[in-house]
Scaffold this motif. Structure first.
Motif, PDB file in Angstrom:
ATOM      1  N   PHE A  67      28.146  95.108  25.410  1.00 18.04           N
ATOM      2  CA  PHE A  67      27.897  96.242  24.508  1.00 18.04           C
ATOM      3  C   PHE A  67      26.410  96.578  24.438  1.00 18.04           C
ATOM      4  O   PHE A  67      25.894  96.957  23.402  1.00 18.04           O
ATOM      5  CB  PHE A  67      28.435  95.925  23.106  1.00 18.04           C
ATOM      6  CG  PHE A  67      29.937  95.820  23.023  1.00 18.04           C
ATOM      7  CD1 PHE A  67      30.766  96.624  23.801  1.00 18.04           C
ATOM      8  CD2 PHE A  67      30.553  94.935  22.132  1.00 18.04           C
ATOM      9  CE1 PHE A  67      32.160  96.547  23.715  1.00 18.04           C
ATOM     10  CE2 PHE A  67      31.938  94.848  22.034  1.00 18.04           C
ATOM     11  CZ  PHE A  67      32.753  95.650  22.830  1.00 18.04           C
ATOM     12  N   ILE A 364      34.960  98.637  29.828  1.00 22.77           N
ATOM     13  CA  ILE A 364      35.716  97.977  28.767  1.00 22.77           C
ATOM     14  C   ILE A 364      35.937  98.939  27.597  1.00 22.77           C
ATOM     15  O   ILE A 364      36.319  98.541  26.496  1.00 22.77           O
ATOM     16  CB  ILE A 364      34.986  96.681  28.342  1.00 22.77           C
ATOM     17  CG1 ILE A 364      35.887  95.761  27.545  1.00 22.77           C
ATOM     18  CG2 ILE A 364      33.697  96.970  27.616  1.00 22.77           C
ATOM     19  CD1 ILE A 364      35.270  94.425  27.232  1.00 22.77           C
ATOM     20  N   GLY A 365      35.695 100.243  27.856  1.00 20.70           N
ATOM     21  CA  GLY A 365      35.899 101.227  26.792  1.00 20.70           C
ATOM     22  C   GLY A 365      34.963 101.019  25.618  1.00 20.70           C
ATOM     23  O   GLY A 365      35.293 101.357  24.483  1.00 20.70           O
ATOM     24  N   PHE A 385      44.220  99.201  32.419  1.00 22.80           N
ATOM     25  CA  PHE A 385      45.276  99.068  31.409  1.00 22.80           C
ATOM     26  C   PHE A 385      45.180 100.210  30.414  1.00 22.80           C
ATOM     27  O   PHE A 385      44.104 100.768  30.184  1.00 22.80           O
ATOM     28  CB  PHE A 385      45.130  97.737  30.658  1.00 22.80           C
ATOM     29  CG  PHE A 385      45.243  96.524  31.539  1.00 22.80           C
ATOM     30  CD1 PHE A 385      46.124  96.486  32.608  1.00 22.80           C
ATOM     31  CD2 PHE A 385      44.476  95.392  31.277  1.00 22.80           C
ATOM     32  CE1 PHE A 385      46.241  95.349  33.401  1.00 22.80           C
ATOM     33  CE2 PHE A 385      44.579  94.249  32.063  1.00 22.80           C
ATOM     34  CZ  PHE A 385      45.458  94.235  33.136  1.00 22.80           C
ATOM     35  N   LYS A 386      46.316 100.490  29.794  1.00 21.41           N
ATOM     36  CA  LYS A 386      46.375 101.558  28.791  1.00 21.41           C
ATOM     37  C   LYS A 386      45.325 101.307  27.701  1.00 21.41           C
ATOM     38  O   LYS A 386      45.281 100.233  27.120  1.00 21.41           O
ATOM     39  CB  LYS A 386      47.776 101.555  28.189  1.00 21.41           C
ATOM     40  CG  LYS A 386      48.142 102.778  27.395  1.00 21.41           C
ATOM     41  CD  LYS A 386      49.622 102.671  27.022  1.00 21.41           C
ATOM     42  CE  LYS A 386      50.052 103.657  25.991  1.00 21.41           C
ATOM     43  NZ  LYS A 386      49.887 105.047  26.356  1.00 21.41           N
ATOM     44  N   GLY A 387      44.501 102.299  27.456  1.00 19.52           N
ATOM     45  CA  GLY A 387      43.519 102.206  26.380  1.00 19.52           C
ATOM     46  C   GLY A 387      42.276 101.406  26.708  1.00 19.52           C
ATOM     47  O   GLY A 387      41.355 101.342  25.902  1.00 19.52           O
ATOM     48  N   ARG A 388      42.219 100.795  27.884  1.00 16.58           N
ATOM     49  CA  ARG A 388      41.060  99.953  28.179  1.00 16.58           C
ATOM     50  C   ARG A 388      39.765 100.758  28.249  1.00 16.58           C
ATOM     51  O   ARG A 388      38.714 100.289  27.849  1.00 16.58           O
ATOM     52  CB  ARG A 388      41.236  99.192  29.491  1.00 16.58           C
ATOM     53  CG  ARG A 388      39.981  98.369  29.853  1.00 16.58           C
ATOM     54  CD  ARG A 388      40.209  97.442  31.003  1.00 16.58           C
ATOM     55  NE  ARG A 388      38.981  96.812  31.452  1.00 16.58           N
ATOM     56  CZ  ARG A 388      38.561  95.605  31.073  1.00 16.58           C
ATOM     57  NH1 ARG A 388      39.264  94.903  30.219  1.00 16.58           N
ATOM     58  NH2 ARG A 388      37.451  95.107  31.543  1.00 16.58           N
ATOM     59  N   GLY A 390      39.221 103.905  27.031  1.00 17.65           N
ATOM     60  CA  GLY A 390      39.054 104.973  26.057  1.00 17.65           C
ATOM     61  C   GLY A 390      40.349 105.232  25.320  1.00 17.65           C
ATOM     62  O   GLY A 390      41.127 104.308  25.055  1.00 17.65           O
ATOM     63  N   PRO A 392      44.055 105.937  24.254  1.00 12.17           N
ATOM     64  CA  PRO A 392      45.265 105.424  24.920  1.00 12.17           C
ATOM     65  C   PRO A 392      46.004 106.447  25.790  1.00 12.17           C
ATOM     66  O   PRO A 392      46.773 106.052  26.666  1.00 12.17           O
ATOM     67  CB  PRO A 392      46.153 104.947  23.759  1.00 12.17           C
ATOM     68  CG  PRO A 392      45.461 105.327  22.501  1.00 12.17           C
ATOM     69  CD  PRO A 392      44.041 105.643  22.827  1.00 12.17           C
TER      70      PRO A 392
END
Ligand code: SF4
Lengths: 421, 171
Positions: A67, A364-365, A385-388, A390, A392
């Motif tokens: 981050f 990592i969104g 993966f879904k939502g990873r 940003g 979903p």
């Protein structure tokens, strides 16, 4: 009975002559790696364990990467916890902004992993270091705290799957395509709890950057580690980096493998993993012309200078499509300096790329390029993966740098072989 | 995690439930179970928090917890009040993390196959027995390897390391 490389490394670090799959061993660690996203919890758990000192302050690495630059107060607080831990326990290999980078790009470049090493890191892509002939595996924060205190951790000896890649890769095809091919065949759990051992003349001819990419994504098939036997390519890369000589293990001729997968990769097309799984792989020709909102070049999978050279060759005098955002993220400060030295940064900037500081960011969104509702991205990262990455409902396609750069030029998923015809 | 009876309803999921959907990274600037719990499963099953009751179990297919090393994932599940996860198989880092933080997990392909959404389930952790109270069927979970039992007997990894460090200083 002969041993695979994974078995040899575990035996050597457990202090026993040999090991068998399914045995549980405590083994001594050469390096324990943590990042800003996992270390703060480890620091708390370490205190709960009643530990007063770390096993060896020179065998711990702490990296600010996920981050950073701090995306908000909570992230800044976690980084602060890690910084204080490093100061308090005299951690030598602490990496701060300005000399840091994404852990799996940085750690090998800093010479902290030698062939034959046993490494754990509180990050699932720690398996990247297998490209140096090491056994490296991801663990969680509590395991990392235990490893700091004890200098060892337990391993269940994995069975090994041997993967033999033969043949010459075509232009614009690289390490990413090899590993996507394999993950597609194995599925997300095909190598669960297993070690992968990569061999064959394709691997022998593969430069270190491609080898790191291959081992990085071993985890996407569930593997505990992915190992490439260290050789002269490894030796050349490590020259002037590592301080330890390392052990260049080869598998015994009578080593036992769970299975052997053989590939002839001559003529392999550039590949793309479709939402929402790195195992949902298609040849680029089958997904061509899908419009893309954002391309991300970078991550611990494809954030080395070699990756940017490929991208720059395609972007040079072409420019980024006006409807698309291109974010280029050098894997480390050292990579960024190389991009400047080689004129690649200028090519990227002139083409219309936004150049980000080294960070995990959008992979990592986290920040620096998170996707909005319904947006489509094409990233050179390792997971979709879904939502990873940003919202979903956003979706990400994964590819190597050549497809990513070609896509940035046209605004649609593009086969670099056609663009560069 | 010794001889302990758990009871609750089954909430079912499929294969490859990854840590990004269990707890998205955007919430991983916290590692407090109760904070993480507020977003548990939200990208996969936005109804999860509404339908789960304290003590309920997650029953899933293969490779549960694949993906990232984030310990926030089992912490979020534990924080959400889930008493136990039963799956056909677990991804290895999730497996280690769950044992370390004391989230009961059981590997049982038969139970994971047979138990349906909403069934009442009873688990005897000590004996590794799983009962589907709705159908009356009973299953046994794969036993934990010996070395792991030692960690569990110490109450998780924190207790295990504490004991080791104490033994080292008195030795
Ligand atoms: S770049 Fe992505 S995959 Fe690599 S360490 Fe960072 S978040 Fe993990």
């Amino acid at each position: 009975m002969g041993m695979t490389i994974a078995e040899k490394i575990l035996a050597a670090h457990a202090g026993v002559p040999d090991v068998q799959p399914a045995e549980l061993h405590f083994a001594k660690l050469d390096l324990v790696m943590g990042t800003d996203i996992t270390t703060a919890l480890s620091a708390e758990v370490f205190a709960q364990m009643g530990a007063e000192q770390v096993f060896d302050p020179d065998k711990i690495a702490l990296v600010n990467d996920h981050f950073v630059p701090a995306k908000d107060i909570a992230a800044a607080t976690m980084a602060q916890t890690m910084r204080r831990f490093a100061e308090r326990y005299g951690i030598r290999h602490y990496f701060e902004l300005g000399s840091s980078g994404i852990c799996h790009t940085l750690i090998p470049d800093e010479g902290l992993v030698a062939p034959g090493d046993l490494v754990v890191g509180a990050d699932s892509h720690t398996c990247t270091y297998g490209a140096l002939g090491a056994f490296a595996s991801g663990v969680g924060s509590t395991d990392m705290a235990a490893a700091w205190a004890l200098g060892e951790t337990w391993f269940r000896v994995p069975e090994t799957i041997r993967v033999v890649f033969g043949g010459r890769l075509s232009e614009w095809v690289g390490g990413k395509d090899l590993i996507l091919r394999l993950v597609a065949d194995l599925g997300e759990e095909g190598a669960r709890y297993k070690a992968l051992e990569f061999t064959g003349d394709t691997i022998e001819a593969l430069p270190m950057a491609g080898r790191f990419t291959v081992c990085n994504m071993a985890i996407e098939a569930g593997a505990k580690t992915g190992i490439i036997p260290a050789d002269d390519v490894t030796r050349a890369y490590l020259k002037g980096r590592g301080t330890r000589p390392g052990v260049y293990h080869r598998p015994d001729p009578d080593a036992r493998y769970l299975r052997t997968l053989e590939y002839d990769v001559s003529g392999l097309e550039p590949l793309v993993a479709c939402p929402y799984s790195p195992a949902n792989v298609k040849p680029v020709s089958q997904v061509e012309r899908l419009p893309v909102d954002q391309v991300v070049l970078g991550s611990c999978t494809n954030g080395r200078v070699e990756d940017f050279r490929v991208a720059a060759a395609i972007l040079k005098s072409r420019g980024v499509h006006p409807k698309l955002r291109l974010i280029a993220i050098p894997g480390s400060q050292a990579v960024f300096r190389q991009l400047l030295d080689e004129g690649i940064a200028a090519v990227l900037a002139e083409a219309g790329a936004t150049i980000s500081p080294p960070t995990c960011g959008p992979c990592i969104g986290g920040h620096m390029g998170v996707l909005g509702p319904g947006e489509r991205g094409l990233f050179t990262t390792n997971r979709n993966f879904k939502g990873r990455n940003g919202h979903p409902t956003s979706e990400v396609y994964l590819s190597g740098p050549a497809v990513a750069a070609a896509t940035a030029v046209t605004g649609k998923i593009t086969d670099p072989r056609i663009l560069m015809g | 995690m010794t001889s302990h009876i758990l009871k609750g309803k089954a909430i079912k999921y499929g294969d490859d439930v990854n840590t990004d959907v269990i707890i998205p990274a955007r919430y991983c600037t916290s590692f407090r179970a109760e904070e993480l719990a507020l977003h548990c499963m939200e990208d996969l099953d936005p109804d999860f928090l509404r339908k789960r009751r304290p003590g309920d179990l997650i029953v899933a297919d293969s490779n549960f917890g694949c993906g990232s090393s984030r310990e926030n994932a089992p912490l979020a599940i534990k924080g959400a009040g889930i008493s136990c996860v039963i799956a056909k198989s677990f991804a290895r880092i999730f497996y280690r993390n769950s044992i370390n933080i004391g989230l009961p997990i059981l590997e049982s392909p038969e139970a994971a196959e047979a138990i349906a959404e909403g069934h009442d389930v009873e688990v005897d952790l000590g004996a590794g027995r799983i009962r589907d109270l709705t159908t009356g069927a009973s299953f046994s979970a794969h036993p934990f390897p010996e070395g792991i039992q030692a960690i569990m007997a110490a109450g998780g990894m924190v207790g295990f390391v504490r004991a080791r460090l104490a033994a080292d200083t008195t030795a």
